[in-house]
Design a protein around this motif. Structure first.
Motif, PDB file in Angstrom:
ATOM      1  N   THR A 384       0.853  -1.181   0.000  1.00 17.05           N
ATOM      2  CA  THR A 384       0.000   0.000   0.000  1.00 17.05           C
ATOM      3  C   THR A 384       0.895   1.238   0.000  1.00 17.05           C
ATOM      4  N   GLN A 386       1.109   3.549   2.151  1.00 15.58           N
ATOM      5  CA  GLN A 386       1.704   3.733   3.465  1.00 15.58           C
ATOM      6  C   GLN A 386       2.812   2.708   3.717  1.00 15.58           C
ATOM      7  N   GLN A 387       2.583   1.476   3.321  1.00 12.95           N
ATOM      8  CA  GLN A 387       3.624   0.451   3.455  1.00 12.95           C
ATOM      9  C   GLN A 387       4.837   0.808   2.603  1.00 12.95           C
ATOM     10  N   ASP A 390       6.744   3.484   4.428  1.00 15.68           N
ATOM     11  CA  ASP A 390       7.425   2.938   5.610  1.00 15.68           C
ATOM     12  C   ASP A 390       8.412   1.834   5.264  1.00 15.68           C
TER      13      ASP A 390
END
Length: 452
Positions: A384, A386-387, A390
């Motif tokens: 994703t 966000q993944q 990060d």
């Protein structure tokens, strides 16, 4: 707990000391124990391993290696790790492990308790039953001497030897059923010494028997200690030079009045190796002896902030393999879950930079990147946003350093995105586990247990 109740719940070993004819009672210094049977044959290594694992499952003895107790730098706060880096045998049993081991009810079994791969203990009552037989074959029972003892065995990651510690519990000697004033049971001798069940041509024991009168043992508080050495076989050219042995404690309560007798505890297996690929913080640990009546298994926790996401991945892969990626055109079968059955599929360590591990990495990357035999449908969906931000990493199970990893032609595998810190933590714990539990390449089966 009432001490009498505790005593009766424990296993009791009985030695019968018998004389062939009646005569004048006499006292003597305790004799050194003599072998009580012919040397035990050496089992093939795999058969010895199978028997030990089934006995461990029957007794419920596990290694209890908790990955949550491994620090980021690879140090572990648990007892197994401390014992694994001990460079020499101590003069007394290691603490606090010994007290923890002996405090469990399992220590009072006749098999004792295998605390982990490097520590075994026993807390038991032993009885010597004295009787005589006259020339007509008539048996006369004279009385019984009883003693409670503590025994500890310690393995090593630096020697092909184990150390046996033994001592009586002070004040535990009891004299039962004695009525004849011509025999003073407290002055009768009692001797103990460990012995290699396979005989001195395979393994040997250092030191002489520990001897004393029953009264003397009743006030003894110090430990007696011996080393049982398990050398490599002269014709063994393998890398690990694995040998499997058994040891037991021999007992002797004989005197001229009671000249026959001598017993032993149950045989307890151990394994020695000379694997040259174990090191820890710059120190090589290329010789070892460990106890095999214990289930080697690594534990992760779903609730762990250090590796919970990896634990969830393993848990789902073990219990619901068909919901995992990569998708396959058949029912997926993924090994390594501990179910208290040593015949269930296990994992086997391989060299982390070897051919199998590299092939596992290649196949993992196929699944993670949706290429090779996998595509956008069968491979792992992309991270994703966000993944991606990060920098989540692609985790695999079974581990890449196992024969059952992604490239296995027998077993399926699973991949999932996980936070990089958790992936590193779980991987570091696995490396620490291999060292602390002395997991040899290919030879040693191990399992993974996921706790809440």
């Amino acid at each position: 707990m009432n001490p009498l109740r505790r005593l009766t719940s424990a296993a009791v070993c009985i030695l019968t000391v018998t004389a062939l004819c009646l005569g004048t009672p006499a006292l003597a210094t305790a004799q050194a124990p003599t072998p009580t049977s012919d040397p035990k044959p050496v089992l093939p290594q795999k058969e010895a391993q199978r028997r030990a694992l089934h006995e461990a499952a029957r007794l419920g003895d596990h290694s209890y290696y908790d990955a949550d107790k491994v620090d980021a730098d690879g140090h572990s706060s648990q007892s197994l790790s401390r014992l694994a880096t001990t460079l020499a045998f101590p003069a007394t049993p290691p603490q606090p492990d010994t007290d923890d081991c002996l405090s469990a009810n399992d220590a009072e079994r006749k098999e004792g308790r295998t605390y982990n791969r490097l520590l075994w203990c026993q807390k038991i009552e032993y009885r010597a039953r004295y009787q005589t037989v006259d020339t007509s074959g008539n048996v006369r029972y004279w009385g019984t001497n009883a003693i409670r003892w503590n025994m500890v065995a310690m393995g090593s990651n630096t020697q092909r030897a184990i150390r046996i510690f033994w001592r009586p519990e002070a004040g535990s000697v009891r004299y039962l059923d004695w009525t004849d004033p011509t025999v003073v049971p407290s002055t009768l001798p009692f001797a103990v010494r460990p012995e290699c069940a396979q005989g001195s041509s395979y393994c040997s024991t250092s030191g002489s028997a520990a001897t004393n009168s029953w009264a003397g043992w009743n006030t003894t508080t110090g430990w007696s200690a011996w080393d049982v050495q398990g050398p490599a076989l002269a014709n063994d050219s393998s890398r690990e030079k694995i040998t499997t042995f058994d040891w037991h404690l021999t007992t002797d309560a004989t005197t001229p009045r009671f000249p026959l007798g001598g017993g032993k505890t149950l045989d307890l297996p151990f394994r020695c190796d000379s694997a040259d690929y174990f090191s820890r913080f710059g120190q090589s640990f290329d010789r070892a002896c460990v106890f095999t009546t214990v289930i080697p298994h690594l534990q992760y926790r779903l609730s762990s902030p250090k590796h919970g996401a990896v634990a969830r991945h393993i848990y789902d892969a073990q219990l619901s393999p068909d919901t995992s990626y990569p998708a396959e055109g058949h029912r997926k079968v993924i090994p390594g879950r501990w179910t208290n059955d040593p015949d269930d599929p296990a994992l086997h360590r391989v060299e982390g930079s070897g051919t199998i591990a590299k092939a596992n990495e290649t196949w993992k990357d196929y699944a993670c990147n949706r290429n090779g035999p996998y595509n956008a449908v069968t491979g792992l969906p992309p991270r994703t946003p966000q993944q991606e931000a990060d920098k989540w990493q692609c985790d695999e199970y079974p581990f890449h350093a196992t024969a059952e990893g992604a490239s296995s032609g027998t077993w399926d595998f699973s991949v999932r995105w996980v936070p990089p810190s958790q992936n590193a933590s779980a991987g570091g714990s696995l490396i620490s586990y291999f060292f602390d539990d002395r997991i040899l390449f290919v030879n040693d089966p191990f399992w993974v247990q996921i706790n809440p």
